[in-house]
Design an enzyme around this catalytic site. Structure first.
Site, short mmCIF file in Angstrom:
data_model
loop_
_atom_site.label_atom_id
_atom_site.label_comp_id
_atom_site.label_asym_id
_atom_site.label_seq_id
_atom_site.Cartn_x
_atom_site.Cartn_y
_atom_site.Cartn_z
N GLU A 1 15.22 9.66 8.93
CA GLU A 1 16.47 8.92 8.72
C GLU A 1 17.18 8.64 10.05
O GLU A 1 18.40 8.69 10.13
CB GLU A 1 17.43 9.69 7.81
CG GLU A 1 16.83 10.05 6.48
CD GLU A 1 16.82 8.89 5.54
OE1 GLU A 1 17.60 7.94 5.74
OE2 GLU A 1 16.02 8.92 4.60
N GLY B 1 8.22 3.54 13.86
CA GLY B 1 9.09 4.59 13.34
C GLY B 1 10.54 4.25 13.60
O GLY B 1 11.25 3.74 12.73
N THR C 1 8.74 3.38 7.10
CA THR C 1 8.05 3.78 8.33
C THR C 1 6.56 3.45 8.26
O THR C 1 5.92 3.61 7.22
CB THR C 1 8.21 5.30 8.55
OG1 THR C 1 9.61 5.60 8.53
CG2 THR C 1 7.62 5.74 9.88
N GLU C 2 6.02 3.02 9.38
CA GLU C 2 4.59 2.73 9.47
C GLU C 2 3.99 3.57 10.61
O GLU C 2 4.73 4.07 11.47
CB GLU C 2 4.38 1.24 9.74
CG GLU C 2 4.92 0.39 8.60
CD GLU C 2 4.55 -1.08 8.71
OE1 GLU C 2 3.97 -1.48 9.75
OE2 GLU C 2 4.84 -1.82 7.75
N SER D 1 15.58 16.67 -0.20
CA SER D 1 14.93 15.41 0.18
C SER D 1 14.48 14.64 -1.06
O SER D 1 14.63 13.42 -1.12
CB SER D 1 13.68 15.68 1.04
OG SER D 1 14.05 16.27 2.25
N ARG E 1 21.47 9.07 4.89
CA ARG E 1 21.97 9.84 6.03
C ARG E 1 23.26 10.58 5.68
O ARG E 1 23.50 11.69 6.14
CB ARG E 1 22.28 8.90 7.20
CG ARG E 1 21.06 8.37 7.85
CD ARG E 1 21.37 7.19 8.74
NE ARG E 1 20.12 6.69 9.30
CZ ARG E 1 20.01 5.52 9.93
NH1 ARG E 1 21.07 4.74 10.08
NH2 ARG E 1 18.84 5.14 10.39
N PHE F 1 10.17 5.57 -1.04
CA PHE F 1 10.72 4.52 -0.19
C PHE F 1 9.82 4.36 1.01
O PHE F 1 9.68 5.28 1.82
CB PHE F 1 12.12 4.97 0.24
CG PHE F 1 12.86 4.08 1.21
CD1 PHE F 1 13.68 3.06 0.76
CD2 PHE F 1 12.78 4.32 2.59
CE1 PHE F 1 14.41 2.28 1.66
CE2 PHE F 1 13.50 3.54 3.49
CZ PHE F 1 14.31 2.52 3.02
#
Ligand SMILES: Cc1cc2nc3c(=O)[nH]c(=O)nc-3n(C[C@H](O)[C@H](O)[C@H](O)COP(=O)(O)OP(=O)(O)OC[C@H]3O[C@@H](n4cnc5c(N)ncnc54)[C@H](O)[C@@H]3O)c2cc1C
Lengths: 389, 248
Positions: free
Chosen positions: A368, A142, A137-138, A96, A248, A134
């Site tokens: 992702e 999502g 997302t909040e 990751s 991805r 990066f």
């Protein structure tokens, strides 16, 4: 423990070029020597093995498809995939880290950045001197990031950013955050450096998954960034989605590494564990499990290789990447659980890698783009009906 | 200074070895071959020496086309040039050394690294024989290496300790584990190696003084015996170790 010599039932290796095999072998050695011996301890203590960052940089694993003039290896996408596969045999958290640095930080700077941003950031990110994260997302957005609340306002000499991100890999340890926020209603990318006034990145604790990886919140309170920190080429939600598509791709390859680790561990265990006078590998039901896992690994290997060849030709569709991510993550998690069953009680111990991989894969299946979202993406592609808005 | 490193291409120590149908060679099918592990220390020392003193490095390997894989890895680790002495027939250690010595002479290399032994046939003499053929000094089984002008100081591993020895260039050094920490082939190194050419040469024909008559697999291990699981088994264990195994 036996030395890991790969899982390759269909001689997929014969479809690889010499330099692709060398890349795989070099990273495999690195994983055996540097990651596997320390990972269980780091996982147990919820610590990211920070000391590996520079070593990964020295090996050339950050931004591997980007041009040499930025200090990158400029290799093809199949090599990139093989790197992800080998790293994830070690641990999804390490993979990751490299995925984020490569696909979600270096890729957007390379693709949407100014010359000045590229010259400044890419070489330092390639060597591992600097770390990136990066933020898309909040807490409340999502699967539908388009609804994001984080926004920028044009002010004298730059922008003022407000909002919050959640679930951000590397957030707390990052020197630079690639943050997505709305400017006049349009999603744009911004580079926000560690230490900028009003920007904090507290670590999220209590994870039962990806414990050797740092996950954080990013909080922006009237954060001022200069004009030069906007990614000039970023335009709309499509830009972060292009980044996700890169990542991805790497995940589709990566999870095959965890599948291999689980299979290898289960196979060795089954051959040595004796119950009712025979090794459990001699019982049909155990054999069925092992055969199932090996078959899924083999199918995923072919999907990945063809996906990589298409990507190298510039012919890959994002829906194909979705299919690979969707299938491989689901099968990896499913087969990790089957492998755990083969080890019985021992399967839950961290003396074996299976439970760690299985726990990690819970996250990998979700981030992702969840399994469901990829289903909907492919579903729309083949039927022409979007089942989501 | 020109620095040479001689590398052999050997079955991975994890590989299961079978004897070929001729009875005097290894069946290579299904066997993964790797750079001889001790040669990795030799490559690393050659690279470190170049980084310190400048010059040029060359890797030399004697064998068939498959050996190119090992040479390619040496190049990817950072070696400048590679030569394949192409001959896949049988050679005894002296015959191997003669071919290597000739090439080292042609290269004009003054400092030559070998692994202390090749893990395929374990003769542990090729470095020393090559030194003798070249008229070079030789230090074997080195665990440290320091070059100062013309002078070389090495630590050697000996039974129960270490020995510090000194010699002068030109010299052959054979590497033991512990000499250094071999680097990984980096991705950039692998890309650079792709552009480098492996030069192929045909060495002089072999004259062998040792012939392989036959190869045998070690006798298969006998199944173990469990004589008990608690302290009550100790007297019987001692009796067996004394009377059957005769080890105490
Ligand atoms: C360890 C970890 C690291 C992460 N790292 C990052 C990072 O670095 N950067 C980043 O930006 N994000 C990151 N994420 C966030 C990740 O991308 C999101 O968790 C993911 O996109 C899903 O969003 P969500 O968790 O809010 O779930 P939700 O969107 O709330 O989904 C919940 C469930 O509802 C389902 N669902 C939602 N909509 C639909 C629909 N229309 N139809 C059917 N089902 C639906 C989903 O599939 C899922 O099963 C990370 C997450 C984790 C766990």
């Amino acid at each position: 423990m036996n030395k890991f010599t790969g899982v390759d039932y269909f001689n997929v290796e014969s479809l690889l070029a010499e330099d692709e095999i060398m890349v795989r072998n070099s990273v495999r050695e690195f994983v055996d020597d540097r990651i596997i011996p320390i990972i269980e301890k780091h996982y147990r203590e919820e610590k990211f093995p920070h000391h590996l960052v520079k070593e990964l940089g020295k090996l050339g694993l950050f931004g591997i498809t980007l041009p040499q003039k930025y200090g990158c290896a400029e290799m093809n996408n199949v090599s990139y995939g093989l790197v992800m596969q080998e790293l994830e045999r070690g641990d999804s958290g390490i993979r990751s880290f490299v995925s984020v640095q490569t696909s979600l930080v270096m890729y957007p700077i390379f693709t949407f950045g100014s010359e000045e941003q590229k010259d400044y950031w890419l070489p330092q990110l390639a060597s591992g001197e600097k770390i990136g994260c990066f933020g898309l997302t909040e807490p409340d957005f999502g699967s539908n990031p388009g609804g994001m609340i984080t926004h920028a306002e044009k002010v004298n000499g730059g922008y003022k950013i407000n909002g919050a991100k959640m679930w951000i890999t590397n957030g707390t340890i990052a020197d630079v955050a690639v943050v997505w926020g709305k400017l006049d209603g349009e999603v744009r990318g911004f580079l926000i450096e560690k230490g900028t006034k009003g920007f904090t990145a507290p670590e999220m604790k209590g994870k039962h998954s990806l414990k050797a990886s740092v996950t954080s919140e990013l909080i922006f309170q009237d954060v001022f960034i200069p004009e030069k920190n906007i990614l000039p080429g970023s335009k709309g939600l499509k830009s972060p989605l292009m980044c996700l598509n890169q990542a991805r791709y790497g995940i589709a390859w990566g999870v095959v590494g965890s599948m291999m680790a689980c299979y290898d561990s289960a196979l060795n265990y089954a051959k040595s564990r004796i119950q009712f006078s025979k090794p459990i590998a001699a019982y049909q039901m155990t054999q069925e499990k092992l055969v199932y896992i090996l078959t899924e690994i083999t199918k995923a290997q072919f999907i990945n290789l063809q996906l990589g060849r298409l990507k190298d030709k510039g012919e890959v569709k994002h829906t194909q990447v979705s299919m690979a991510k969707r299938n491989n993550c689901e099968k990896a998690l499913e087969t990790a659980r089957i492998a755990r069953e083969i080890l019985g009680a021992n399967g839950i111990l961290d003396e074996y890698p299976i439970m760690r991989h299985s726990q990690n894969l819970e996250s990998v299946k979700t981030y992702e783009g969840t399994h469901e979202m990829h289903t909907l993406i492919i579903g729309e592609d083949i039927t022409g009906y979007a089942a989501f808005d | 200074m020109k620095i040479a490193v001689c590398v052999s291409h050997v079955p991975d120590t994890a590989a299961k070895i079978n004897i070929g149908s001729d009875g005097i060679s290894i069946d290579p099918s299904g066997v993964t071959y790797v750079v001889n592990p001790y040669d990795e220390f030799a490559i690393e020392e050659a690279l470190k020496s170049k980084e310190k003193f400048g010059g040029e490095t060359v890797a030399i390997s004697l064998g068939g086309d498959a050996n190119k894989e090992t040479l390619r890895k040496a190049l990817a680790m950072g070696i400048d040039n590679a030569v394949l002495l192409k001959d896949s027939g049988y050679r005894d250690s002296l015959s191997v050394s003669k071919a290597l010595a000739e090439e080292i002479k042609a290269q004009g290399a003054e400092l030559v690294f070998f692994g202390k032994q090749s893990v395929d046939f374990d003769n542990s003499v090729v470095g020393q024989l090559t030194a003798e053929l070249l008229g070079y000094n030789c230090i074997s089984v080195a665990v440290s290496f320091v070059l100062d002008g013309n002078k070389i100081i090495c630590e050697r591993e000996i039974e129960g300790g270490k020995e510090v020895v000194e010699t002068n260039l030109p010299a052959v050094i054979t590497a033991q584990k512990g000499l250094n920490e071999p680097r990984y082939a980096s991705l950039k190194g692998i890309m650079a190696a792709k552009k480098k050419e492996i030069i192929e040469k045909i060495p002089a024909a072999a004259t062998n003084y040792v012939e392989v008559l036959t190869m045998k697999k070690p006798a298969s291990k006998q199944a173990g015996k469990i004589i008990g699981t608690d302290a009550s088994a100790v007297p019987e264990l001692i009796r067996l170790l004394r009377e059957e195994a005769k080890v105490i």
